[in-house]
Write an enzyme that holds these catalytic residues in place. Structure first.
Site, PDB file in Angstrom:
ATOM      1  N   GLY A 102       4.742  23.799  52.214  1.00  0.00           N
ATOM      2  CA  GLY A 102       3.771  24.021  53.278  1.00  0.00           C
ATOM      3  C   GLY A 102       4.117  23.234  54.535  1.00  0.00           C
ATOM      4  N   GLU A 105       6.634  25.316  56.230  1.00  0.00           N
ATOM      5  CA  GLU A 105       5.907  26.509  56.698  1.00  0.00           C
ATOM      6  C   GLU A 105       5.103  26.185  57.955  1.00  0.00           C
ATOM      7  OE1 GLU A 105       4.260  27.033  52.659  1.00  0.00           O
ATOM      8  OE2 GLU A 105       4.726  29.165  52.914  1.00  0.00           O
ATOM      9  N   GLU A 125       8.734  25.199  46.356  1.00  0.00           N
ATOM     10  CA  GLU A 125       7.589  25.631  45.545  1.00  0.00           C
ATOM     11  C   GLU A 125       7.991  26.211  44.200  1.00  0.00           C
ATOM     12  OE1 GLU A 125       7.860  26.060  48.772  1.00  0.00           O
ATOM     13  OE2 GLU A 125       5.926  25.968  49.797  1.00  0.00           O
TER      14      GLU A 125
END
Ligand code: 3HC
Ligand code: NAI
Length: 696
Positions: A102, A105, A125
């Site tokens: 994340g 991201e 992930e």
């Protein structure tokens, strides 16, 4: 603004700085801070750009994994990203440390990205049984192309800033201070009136259809039975859809993984790998001893591999042997291993020499006088080891840690011959010692807390997972393996074949079945251990009957081209052998063992439930600190499939009631000798509990 995200400004640039130790995980407070920070900047017309940067050791290391499985407070990470991407202000991510999951991201939701040269970016992930679920599977392929994105997402491997720049995942590498460099870069973009580069608005680069099919086939082979890589591929494939539709599909796939038992197992393993380094009840005042140099006694199979771990970590090693020939052979093998790695392009020639330069071979124990840690790896014989420890007691400096790599002997007996049993600890490496990640750290009755802590630190230094075990025969791993292997052996006497047993456990997810493993490790080694402990082992004639017989026949496994299987010259591929079947059939007849057929599930249950039952005893006796410790041992030392979490996690997932009931059935069928339910297992099952809540 209070909270972990601060708002400051440099002329027309707003700086949103997150400080959420230890790794700036994107928990609720951070998400809210970023969201509000964007809104605050938007409300100020004098602000033209925003920089997202982090304090401390790293850029965001990802979503907060501890929040998974709990109700998510808004704003969700995706909402924050939507607000970021849509903002009319120029948005730049400034990366240091590791921008992961994340975190990366979040950088992809910005319009531009800069990083310091030492930074890494990635989407790990998949290692948690997940996929990048905050737009990573949709944005990354649009930015760098499908093949590169697929590789990063399915492997989970982070890449360096240099490589990220080369593929366009970041836009510039900043020299010197990151914040100053990011400001200079942003000022340049503003001066050039650079466009807001929204990845969500980019077209997906052309991709051939078979990229996805090939990736699916590769991961079906390489990550047998694991859902996450396949879901990652499907999510990237959805990047062919319009961005908003792809995001919907990504979410569906992410949620399937998030609620799966596999991801739960992998997330538990992530935290367990860190938790094993915690000694329960240890006072914060206890400090580890510094280890800047190491001495190793014995340059055989284990001593050489152990030495490589330290050389790789830049720690000088003194290697002591009894004969010149053994010393030369040991050193030559270390060099050969490094040269083989260099030949494969995984190590620079310079580094081979650098590592070998840290190694000082010696025929004299005096060389060990000034090292901080001595590890003994001589023959597995108590008298020999005692003699070695008497000698090193007379030579080692005060405060040195004295370790034994014994796999079966009593660490307390060894410690007792020294004047400093508190400094003695077991460091049980697994073969090949330079490869296997597990290090069982054996805590003797007198081992001091600081020595134990030092051993855990040493494990970290050399990149191993160190797990503490108390003293008992086989410690944690081999004690459970004894029960697991015993059942495998009994089943072949009862009518299963070695290949069926191996296949059933391989299909369950083990790296290899028990018989292939014995052939690899050497039947002579296991036989010698049993021979030296006969008085402590069951007198039952079926106990490891085939393994003993094959060892007596000099079928030692791969090294002799024959063991439970046969091997063609130069091959490591096990082939079924009629001669072995004849041995098994004869034994079964001699011992009057009734023949029957087995389902694969029978095989898996019997082997695993025997190991789990022993694991419960180990826990009850205080040999292991926690069920997770046992699981880490089986994952890193015994090839247990990590997506099934280890034997104790697996027992919880099938339910302890079920496990206890099955063990009770086995007890009726096979008698009390091997199948008394562990009292802890009985207690937990009776109370409807699991190993995870064994202490509650
Ligand atoms: N969430 C919560 N806690 C985290 C965390 C995370 N993402 N990452 C690390 N931590 C915790 C660790 O549990 C540890 O806690 P402890 O001190 O209580 O044991 C502490 O932070 C420090 O971690 P390490 O000991 O691992 O520190 P290192 O310096 O060795 O490594 C790291 C740092 C490389 C960032 C490593 O921690 C790591 O790989 N973290 C996980 C990264 C990751 O998997 N990110 C993806 C998360 S999932 C996601 O983002 C989903 C999204 O797509 C929607
Ligand atoms: P090995 O036989 O390959 O090597 C032992 C070496 O120690 C020999 O080179 C020998 O010359 C040397 N040696 C013997 N006495 C010595 C002394 N007094 N001083 C200095 N050197 C001496 O044995 P291996 O396999 O390396 O095993 C070593 C230890 O590691 C044993 O305790 C064994 O139980 C343990 N171990 C072995 C594993 C394996 O898979 N081989 C796995 C885990 C632990």
């Amino acid at each position: 603004m209070s909270g972990p995200v601060s708002f400051s400004r440099h002329n027309q640039i707003a700086i949103l700085k997150t400080d959420n130790p230890p790794v700036n995980a994107l928990g609720h407070a951070v998400r809210e801070g970023l969201f509000n920070g964007i809104r605050q900047a938007e409300a100020d017309s004098s602000i033209q750009a925003i920089i997202i940067i982090c304090a401390g050791r790293t850029f965001f290391a990802g979503a907060d994994i501890r929040e998974f499985g709990k109700p998510q407070a808004t704003p969700a990470l995706r909402e924050v990203h939507d607000a970021m991407t849509a903002t009319p202000k120029l948005l730049v991510a400034a990366i240091h440390g590791t921008a992961l999951g994340g975190g990366f991201e979040t950088a992809l939701a910005c319009h531009y990205r800069v990083a310091v040269a030492s930074a890494k970016v990635g989407v790990p992930e998949v290692n948690l049984g997940l996929l990048p679920g905050a737009g990573g599977t949709q944005r990354l392929p649009r930015l760098v192309g499908v093949e590169k994105a697929l590789d990063m997402i399915t492997s989970g491997r982070p890449i360096s800033a240099k490589d990220a720049l080369a593929i366009g995942a970041i836009d510039e590498i900043v020299d010197g201070d990151l914040e100053a460099g990011a400001i200079a870069y942003t000022e340049r973009l503003l001066a050039e009136a650079a466009p807001l580069r929204r990845i969500s608005e980019m077209d997906l680069p052309q991709t051939s259809d078979d990229v996805f099919a090939k990736a699916r086939e590769k991961f079906a082979r390489e990550r047998r039975g694991v859902m996450a890589p396949q879901h990652c591929i499907s999510a990237v494939e959805a990047a062919r859809l319009p961005f908003a539709d792809g995001m919907v599909r990504e979410r569906e796939l992410f949620n399937e993984l998030l609620t799966s038992q596999q991801s739960k197992a992998l997330r538990t393993a992530f935290f367990a790998e860190r938790e094993v380094a915690q000694i329960p009840g240890l006072s914060k005042d206890i400090k580890p001893r510094p280890i800047a140099s190491v001495g190793i006694i014995g340059a055989g199979t284990m001593g050489g591999g152990i030495a490589m771990n330290f050389l790789n970590a830049g720690v000088p090693v003194k290697l002591v042997e009894v004969t010149e020939a053994a010393l030369d052979r040991g050193v030559a093998i270390i060099r050969k291993n490094y040269e083989a790695t260099a030949a494969k392009g995984r190590l620079k020639a310079d580094d081979v020499e650098k590592r070998m330069g840290l190694l000082s071979p010696s025929l004299s124990y005096d060389a060990l006088a000034d090292v901080d840690l001595i590890i003994e790896a001589v023959f597995e014989n108590l008298d020999v080891k005692k003699e070695v420890f008497r000698k090193i007691d007379g030579i080692a400096k005060q405060g040195a840690v004295l370790a034994t790599n014994t796999s079966t002997l009593d660490v307390d007996d060894i410690a007792a011959v020294t004047s400093r049993p508190g400094d003695v600890v077991g460091l049980h490496f697994f073969s090949p010692a330079n490869v296997m990640r597990l290090l069982e750290i054996v805590r003797g009755a007198k081992t001091t807390d600081d020595v134990l802590l030092t051993a855990l630190n040493v494990a970290k230094t050399i990149g191993k997972v160190g797990v503490v075990s108390g003293v008992c025969y086989g410690f944690i791993g081999n004690r459970m393996l004894e029960a697991y292997g015993r059942e495998a052996e009994l089943m072949i006497l009862e009518g299963a074949t070695p290949q069926q047993v191996d296949r059933a456990l391989y299909d369950f997810g083990f790296a290899m079945g028990p018989f292939a493993m014995y052939d690899l490790a050497g039947l002579d080694v296991a036989y010698a251990v049993r021979e030296s402990h006969r008085d402590k082992l069951p007198s039952d004639p079926t106990y490891y009957a085939t393994g003993d017989r094959l060892a007596v026949m000099q079928r030692f496994g791969q090294k002799t081209g024959a063991g439970f299987y046969k091997y063609s010259a130069g091959s490591r591929v096990p082939e079924p052998d009629d001669a072995v079947q004849a041995v098994i059939t004869d034994k079964a007849k001699d011992l009057g063992v009734t023949q029957r057929t087995f389902s694969d599930q029978d095989i898996v249950d019997r082997c695993l439930y025997a190991a789990i039952n022993e694991g419960a005893r180990i826990l009850d006796e205080g040999i292991a600190f926690r069920p997770n410790d046992i699981d880490q041992i089986w994952i890193h030392g015994y090839g247990f499939p990590v997506h099934k979490g280890g034997p104790m996690f697996y027992a919880d997932s099938v339910g302890l009631n079920h496990v206890a009931a099955k063990i009770a059935d086995y007890r009726k069928l096979y008698g009390d000798d091997y199948w008394k339910t562990s009292p802890l297992l009985d207690r937990l099952a009776g109370a409807g509990k699991s190993f995870a809540d064994w202490k509650d």
